[in-house]
Scaffold this active site. Structure first.
Site, mmCIF file in Angstrom:
data_model
loop_
_atom_site.group_PDB
_atom_site.id
_atom_site.type_symbol
_atom_site.label_atom_id
_atom_site.label_comp_id
_atom_site.label_asym_id
_atom_site.label_seq_id
_atom_site.Cartn_x
_atom_site.Cartn_y
_atom_site.Cartn_z
ATOM 1 N N SER A 104 6.193 -0.488 4.453
ATOM 2 C CA SER A 104 5.919 -1.394 3.346
ATOM 3 C C SER A 104 4.416 -1.617 3.243
ATOM 4 O O SER A 104 3.648 -1.111 4.070
ATOM 5 C CB SER A 104 6.624 -2.725 3.574
ATOM 6 O OG SER A 104 5.984 -3.400 4.631
ATOM 7 N N LYS A 105 4.033 -2.378 2.225
ATOM 8 C CA LYS A 105 2.609 -2.594 1.937
ATOM 9 C C LYS A 105 1.822 -3.052 3.156
ATOM 10 O O LYS A 105 0.655 -2.736 3.284
ATOM 11 C CB LYS A 105 2.457 -3.611 0.814
ATOM 12 C CG LYS A 105 2.735 -2.988 -0.536
ATOM 13 C CD LYS A 105 2.151 -3.842 -1.640
ATOM 14 C CE LYS A 105 2.419 -3.192 -2.993
ATOM 15 N NZ LYS A 105 3.393 -3.891 -3.797
#
Ligand code: GLU
Length: 493
Positions: free
Chosen positions: A254-255
């Site tokens: 994820s980010k």
């Protein structure tokens, strides 16, 4: 493989930029279609009105094309089973809702968000898995009318039957789910919009999908979808759930792990071929310990079983390394064309630069490029007004021994013309004799003065690219450095 043409699909929701994990799903589907001579259908799952954005869909199509993952049917393409956007298929879903209502396989549920949340927390506090307990399943007509009169709009829930739901996953083998553990699920929301599991079954069936290939995060959805296939009397497709891409801490990428969208990698100057190659490696879909593989080879060697059951760890350094191999192998004219947008982005007007100089420049820096965006720093290095002297170069240039080399070179150049590229070794030999040093002690000061760094492209090429005027300017600047250096608090690196 049986004789029917395999039909696979990629079904993204345009609620954000294309994540590399989704790009990998698209790639596996594309590979499957190409390997088995099938068709890839692109379906846009845009029923989430709040999060869907047209710009995300546009970017998604563009990113898929950039990756060369072209689809056979879908938006911008003809196809017999469209439309290919779920928002354009609402009537079809509605007709199936009516059918399920008629068959008494669904019921309206009037529970509010707050009531559902209360049920959830109560189940959790009793250490039970949260699920809908069927409060509205047995409402009478009178109850329903009363709730409707209060202005409540129902969702529609599917009546889950107890019993095992089993299927054979093409990657993971035999899968089993307990019907009892799955609460009656929503198929249509109170605003009339179909839920994912409902729309997807109708679409996969009517689009003639033979094999559904998607991430393992959809495994429990498959159990739900199989109940709907049964309720409609549809034969389900085959299913294959591949592993997800993980960050280094083994949680879903994820980010917070860094760059995750195809767009970000594209903007960083990763080549599409390198990204696809890397995604193929991640899934372990190329054998024999090989790292660099052409798309043709990846198609040829593709098999779902190699797509891997265990999570694949994303390593951006490895992607960058692979990207550098692609850059180094790129034909000069193709590489130049790919670099031009990055040169522009770095603020240089490509059209005003001499074509021959650009050719030489790209040739000089090519072995040092890891990404296309790296060209920006080399262009800055070659521009007199932008060059920055890094800390290592500056400290080297403060040494008297180095300064003697620079002074001697400046003198040689003041007396002579800058030699042609092929007489560069001769100039350095003369310089070595004049300054009385050789090897690193000779080259490093020159490199540091000309490039502001202690490593980089070959020096002879730098000489040719800079030209005499710029070389002399830089040598003088290096000599002027001593006084200003000790006073400079913000030393650029
Ligand atoms: N729209 C869903 C997603 O993006 C598709 C899942 C599926 O392939 O069924 O996760």
């Amino acid at each position: 493989m049986n004789s029917i043409v395999p039909r696979v699909r990629f079904a993204p929701s345009p609620t954000g930029e294309l994540h590399v994990g989704n790009a990998r799903t698209a790639f596996f589907n594309w590979l499957y279609a190409r390997h088995y001579g099938g068709k890839l259908i692109l379906r846009i799952e845009d029923t989430d009105q709040e999060r869907t954005k047209k710009a995300f869909e546009d970017n998604l199509l563009e990113d898929l094309k950039w990756l060369s993952l072209e689809w056979d049917e879908g938006p911008e393409k003809n196809g017999a089973v469209g439309p290919y956007r779920q928002s354009e298929r609402l009537e079809l879903y509605d007709s199936f809702l009516k059918k399920l209502i008629k068959d008494e396989k669904v019921y309206p549920c009037y529970c509010t968000e707050e009531e559902l949340e209360l049920e959830r927390t109560s189940l959790l506090s009793r250490k039970m898995a949260p699920r809908y307990m069927g409060k509205c399943r047995n409402l009478t007509e009178a109850d329903r009318r009363k709730l409707e009169a209060q202005g409540r709009r129902p969702t529609f829930r599917f009546k889950v039957q107890p019993g095992l739901i089993e299927f054979q996953d093409l990657i993971r083998g035999a899968m089993k789910f307990e019907g009892e553990a799955i609460g009656d699920f929503i198929i249509v929301r109170s605003n009339g919009i179909p839920a994912y599991n409902f729309a997807v079954v109708i679409d996969d069936y009517f689009m003639g999908i033979s094999t559904v290939i998607r991430g393992e995060d959809h495994l429990s959805n498959t159990a739900i979808q199989l109940m709907l296939y049964k309720a409609f009397g549809f034969t389900p497709p085959e299913f294959a759930h591949h592993s997800l891409i993980l960050g280094k801490d083994r949680t879903k990428l994820s980010k917070r792990h860094g760059s995750v969208s195809v767009r970000e990698f594209r903007e960083k100057g990763i080549l599409p071929e390198a990204l696809l190659n890397y995604l193929a490696l991640l899934g372990g879909s190329i054998g024999e310990g090989r790292e660099m593989c052409s798309l043709e080879e990846i198609v040829e060697s593709f098999s779902l079983s190699r797509a891997g059951k265990s999570g694949a760890i994303f390593d951006e350094d490895k992607l960058t390394w692979l990207n550098s191999l692609y850059i180094h192998n790129e034909a000069p004219d193709r590489l130049r064309a790919k670099l031009f947008p990055f040169i522009r982005k770095a603020g240089f007007n490509v059209d005003q630069l001499d074509a021959e100089w650009l050719e030489k420049m790209v040739d000089a820096v090519k072995p040092n490029l890891e990404t296309l965006a790296d060209i920006g720093s080399y262009m800055a290095m070659l521009a007199d007004e932008q060059i920055r002297i890094g800390a290592d170069a500056a400290s080297l240039l403060r040494e008297e021994e180095a300064r003697a080399v620079i002074r001697a070179l400046l003198q040689l150049l003041e007396n002579d013309a800058l030699p042609a590229e092929d007489s560069y070794p001769q100039l350095m030999t003369t310089l070595g004799k004049t300054a009385g040093v050789k090897g690193k002690k000779l080259f490093m000061p020159v490199r540091a003065a000309l490039t502001g760094a202690t490593h980089g492209p070959e020096l002879d090429k730098i000489f040719a690219l800079l030209g005499k005027k710029s070389v002399m300017k830089r040598l003088k600047k290096a000599l002027a450095l001593e006084e200003s250096f000790s006073a400079s608090a913000t030393d650029p690196d």
